[in-house]
Design a protein around this motif. Structure first.
Motif: not given
Length: 295
Positions: A202-203, A276
């Motif tokens: 996700a990052q 995020n």
């Protein structure tokens, strides 16, 4: 803060230039080729793309010096694209980074080969042993750079740009050209830098979105500068886009609306980071510099 960021970019540039100064050396029969490659590679460019790669890695605790081969690879890809872009069969320009273009000095054939050499050398730099990362990540870096720089990215954008120059088009065409021809390599710089630290999927995806947004905004401002700045200020021929009938944002929506759209695009990248949990004054300040740059 901008002054501090200028100093940071200067430091990144100095470290990269030191590395590049030793990257391409030969005394053999191909010495003229290497001279031509170094002529463009060591010209006084901004080094924004490698600096973005270095800043991304450094945001997560990775030393800038540990990513220099990857940063060099990105700059070599960018430099090769400029050499080819300036050729008479492409944009036919005589000035780049404040000096005569490669083909003006070395001839078209040698300039073409210099670009080919830098393109190939980039992948040797990126794939060399000793980057101190898992082989699977290094392979992903090679895949990203080849995808973002090839027919699905920069080269594809350049092809559409050539097809549309001097003709009709739409705002959607402008976005496609800018997204592929310019933004994809900037995006790749962020994506590759984000593969050095241990980040979640996700990052990494958020940083990829940041990179795409930054790249698009960069080209929007480039379009604005082409019609508002002089050749001396830019270090390349000003007003050439309009003269050749290039598809640009100002042509369709005007200068002020292009600036507004660039700010909106930057904000989308910032939001992706915030969503995020990525807090990076360094990356945010780099975005700000893209909006206020003068060349």
């Amino acid at each position: 803060m901008i002054e501090d960021m200028s100093s940071y970019l200067d430091t990144c540039k100095q470290e990269l230039n030191e590395y590049l100064s030793h990257a391409l050396t030969t005394n053999g029969l191909a010495a003229k080729l290497y001279e031509s490659m170094n002529y463009s590679l060591m010209a006084d460019g901004k080094r924004l793309r490698p600096a973005l790669l270095m800043a991304t890695a450094e945001t997560f605790g990775v030393s800038r010096r540990d990513v220099l081969p990857a940063a060099a690879a990105v700059e070599m890809i960018h430099c090769y694209s400029l050499i080819h872009d300036d050729l008479p069969c492409m944009d036919d320009d005589n000035l780049r980074r404040g000096q005569p273009t490669n083909h003006v000095v070395y001839g078209e054939a040698m300039a073409l080969l210099a670009g080919d050499g830098l393109l190939t050398e980039a992948f040797r730099q990126l794939s060399q042993p000793g980057l101190d990362i898992p082989a699977s990540r290094q392979l992903k870096m090679v895949h990203i750079l080849s995808s973002r720089a090839g027919a699905e990215g920069m080269v594809g954008g350049q092809a559409v740009d050539i097809e549309r120059t001097g003709g009709q088009g739409s705002l959607a065409d402008v976005e496609f050209i800018h997204l592929h021809k310019t933004a994809r390599l900037i995006q790749a710089s962020i994506e590759i830098g984000a593969l050095f630290p241990d980040l979640s999927d996700a990052q990494w995806s958020a940083l990829s979105t940041y990179g795409e947004s930054l790249g698009l905004a960069f080209q929007m401002i480039d379009d604005v500068l082409d019609v508002t700045r002089s050749t001396e200020e830019l270090g390349k021929t000003a007003g050439k886009d309009e003269e050749e009938g290039k598809l640009t944002y100002p042509r369709f929506i005007g200068v002020e609306e292009t600036k507004r759209l660039a700010e909106e695009t930057i904000q989308a990248g910032q939001q992706a980071l915030r969503d995020n949990g990525i807090s990076s004054p360094l990356l945010e300040e780099l975005q700000s510099m893209v909006l206020v740059r003068s060349r």
